[in-house]
Design a protein around this motif. Structure first.
Motif, PDB file in Angstrom:
ATOM      1  N   GLY A  11       0.793  -1.231   0.000  1.00  0.00           N
ATOM      2  CA  GLY A  11       0.000   0.000   0.000  1.00  0.00           C
ATOM      3  C   GLY A  11       0.817   1.269   0.000  1.00  0.00           C
ATOM      4  N   LEU A  12       2.129   1.151  -0.102  1.00  0.00           N
ATOM      5  CA  LEU A  12       2.996   2.324  -0.119  1.00  0.00           C
ATOM      6  C   LEU A  12       3.233   2.753  -1.562  1.00  0.00           C
ATOM      7  N   THR A  13       2.564   3.813  -1.956  1.00  0.00           N
ATOM      8  CA  THR A  13       2.670   4.334  -3.313  1.00  0.00           C
ATOM      9  C   THR A  13       2.850   5.847  -3.251  1.00  0.00           C
ATOM     10  N   PRO A  14       3.414   6.451  -4.287  1.00  0.00           N
ATOM     11  CA  PRO A  14       3.537   7.910  -4.294  1.00  0.00           C
ATOM     12  C   PRO A  14       2.172   8.566  -4.094  1.00  0.00           C
ATOM     13  N   GLY A  15       2.166   9.591  -3.250  1.00  0.00           N
ATOM     14  CA  GLY A  15       0.936  10.315  -2.947  1.00  0.00           C
ATOM     15  C   GLY A  15       0.263   9.883  -1.661  1.00  0.00           C
ATOM     16  N   VAL A  16       0.660   8.746  -1.105  1.00  0.00           N
ATOM     17  CA  VAL A  16       0.051   8.228   0.118  1.00  0.00           C
ATOM     18  C   VAL A  16       0.642   8.935   1.335  1.00  0.00           C
ATOM     19  N   ARG A  17      -0.240   9.315   2.283  1.00  0.00           N
ATOM     20  CA  ARG A  17       0.201   9.912   3.540  1.00  0.00           C
ATOM     21  C   ARG A  17       0.511   8.802   4.534  1.00  0.00           C
ATOM     22  N   VAL A  18       1.621   8.922   5.224  1.00  0.00           N
ATOM     23  CA  VAL A  18       1.983   7.970   6.272  1.00  0.00           C
ATOM     24  C   VAL A  18       2.367   8.740   7.527  1.00  0.00           C
ATOM     25  N   ARG A  19       2.181   8.102   8.673  1.00  0.00           N
ATOM     26  CA  ARG A  19       2.593   8.694   9.948  1.00  0.00           C
ATOM     27  C   ARG A  19       3.735   7.868  10.499  1.00  0.00           C
ATOM     28  N   VAL A  20       4.774   8.550  10.933  1.00  0.00           N
ATOM     29  CA  VAL A  20       5.933   7.870  11.518  1.00  0.00           C
ATOM     30  C   VAL A  20       5.604   7.554  12.975  1.00  0.00           C
ATOM     31  N   VAL A  21       5.506   6.276  13.292  1.00  0.00           N
ATOM     32  CA  VAL A  21       5.198   5.843  14.657  1.00  0.00           C
ATOM     33  C   VAL A  21       6.468   5.865  15.499  1.00  0.00           C
ATOM     34  N   ASP A  22       7.539   5.328  14.960  1.00  0.00           N
ATOM     35  CA  ASP A  22       8.818   5.327  15.679  1.00  0.00           C
ATOM     36  C   ASP A  22       9.959   5.250  14.671  1.00  0.00           C
ATOM     37  N   ASN A  23      10.865   6.183  14.779  1.00  0.00           N
ATOM     38  CA  ASN A  23      12.017   6.203  13.884  1.00  0.00           C
ATOM     39  C   ASN A  23      13.317   6.200  14.688  1.00  0.00           C
ATOM     40  N   SER A  24      13.209   5.878  15.975  1.00  0.00           N
ATOM     41  CA  SER A  24      14.392   5.917  16.832  1.00  0.00           C
ATOM     42  C   SER A  24      15.103   4.566  16.920  1.00  0.00           C
ATOM     43  N   LEU A  25      14.496   3.535  16.364  1.00  0.00           N
ATOM     44  CA  LEU A  25      15.128   2.223  16.399  1.00  0.00           C
ATOM     45  C   LEU A  25      16.350   2.207  15.491  1.00  0.00           C
ATOM     46  N   LYS A  26      17.353   1.439  15.870  1.00  0.00           N
ATOM     47  CA  LYS A  26      18.607   1.410  15.117  1.00  0.00           C
ATOM     48  C   LYS A  26      18.435   0.854  13.703  1.00  0.00           C
ATOM     49  N   ASP A  27      17.613  -0.168  13.558  1.00  0.00           N
ATOM     50  CA  ASP A  27      17.546  -0.839  12.269  1.00  0.00           C
ATOM     51  C   ASP A  27      16.162  -0.877  11.624  1.00  0.00           C
ATOM     52  N   ALA A  28      15.193  -0.115  12.157  1.00  0.00           N
ATOM     53  CA  ALA A  28      13.854  -0.146  11.574  1.00  0.00           C
ATOM     54  C   ALA A  28      13.124   1.177  11.758  1.00  0.00           C
ATOM     55  N   SER A  29      12.219   1.436  10.840  1.00  0.00           N
ATOM     56  CA  SER A  29      11.301   2.568  10.931  1.00  0.00           C
ATOM     57  C   SER A  29       9.902   1.971  10.981  1.00  0.00           C
ATOM     58  N   ILE A  30       9.116   2.385  11.960  1.00  0.00           N
ATOM     59  CA  ILE A  30       7.752   1.896  12.064  1.00  0.00           C
ATOM     60  C   ILE A  30       6.825   3.014  11.607  1.00  0.00           C
ATOM     61  N   ILE A  31       5.965   2.684  10.638  1.00  0.00           N
ATOM     62  CA  ILE A  31       5.060   3.689  10.092  1.00  0.00           C
ATOM     63  C   ILE A  31       3.630   3.162  10.141  1.00  0.00           C
ATOM     64  N   GLU A  32       2.689   4.087  10.025  1.00  0.00           N
ATOM     65  CA  GLU A  32       1.283   3.728   9.917  1.00  0.00           C
ATOM     66  C   GLU A  32       0.792   4.215   8.570  1.00  0.00           C
ATOM     67  N   CYS A  33       0.194   3.310   7.818  1.00  0.00           N
ATOM     68  CA  CYS A  33      -0.274   3.617   6.468  1.00  0.00           C
ATOM     69  C   CYS A  33      -1.598   2.920   6.232  1.00  0.00           C
ATOM     70  N   ARG A  34      -2.617   3.683   5.890  1.00  0.00           N
ATOM     71  CA  ARG A  34      -3.930   3.114   5.572  1.00  0.00           C
ATOM     72  C   ARG A  34      -4.464   2.225   6.686  1.00  0.00           C
ATOM     73  N   GLY A  35      -4.235   2.634   7.936  1.00  0.00           N
ATOM     74  CA  GLY A  35      -4.760   1.909   9.086  1.00  0.00           C
ATOM     75  C   GLY A  35      -3.925   0.732   9.562  1.00  0.00           C
ATOM     76  N   SER A  36      -2.795   0.470   8.925  1.00  0.00           N
ATOM     77  CA  SER A  36      -1.922  -0.636   9.332  1.00  0.00           C
ATOM     78  C   SER A  36      -0.549  -0.101   9.710  1.00  0.00           C
ATOM     79  N   ARG A  37       0.082  -0.783  10.639  1.00  0.00           N
ATOM     80  CA  ARG A  37       1.459  -0.435  11.010  1.00  0.00           C
ATOM     81  C   ARG A  37       2.421  -1.371  10.298  1.00  0.00           C
ATOM     82  N   LEU A  38       3.485  -0.770   9.778  1.00  0.00           N
ATOM     83  CA  LEU A  38       4.500  -1.531   9.059  1.00  0.00           C
ATOM     84  C   LEU A  38       5.874  -1.202   9.614  1.00  0.00           C
TER      85      LEU A  38
END
Length: 71
Positions: free
Chosen positions: A31-58
């Protein structure tokens, strides 16, 4: 700015993905395509970025997040 640079809680829009066709296809399937809004849930982890997109966390690998251009 890339997704890896975004701050916790920030809402950003995907502009482009500087990846191979396979990489773009995998993110598109999630579901990650150009134009989609995402919210950064956590970007402080050393090796991962957690985002929320279209109601799901990735969780995306930090290296992958560096190739997703956002504004």
């Amino acid at each position: 700015m890339t997704l890896a640079d975004a701050l916790k809680g920030q809402k950003v829009t995907i502009v482009s993905m500087d990846l191979t066709e396979l990489g773009v296809n995998r993110l598109t399937a999630l579901g990650l395509t150009p134009g989609v809004r995402v919210r950064v849930v956590d970007n402080s982890l050393k090796d991962a970025s957690i985002i929320e997109c279209r109601g799901s966390r990735l969780a995306l690998g930090r290296g992958l997040a560096r190739f997703i251009v956002v504004k």
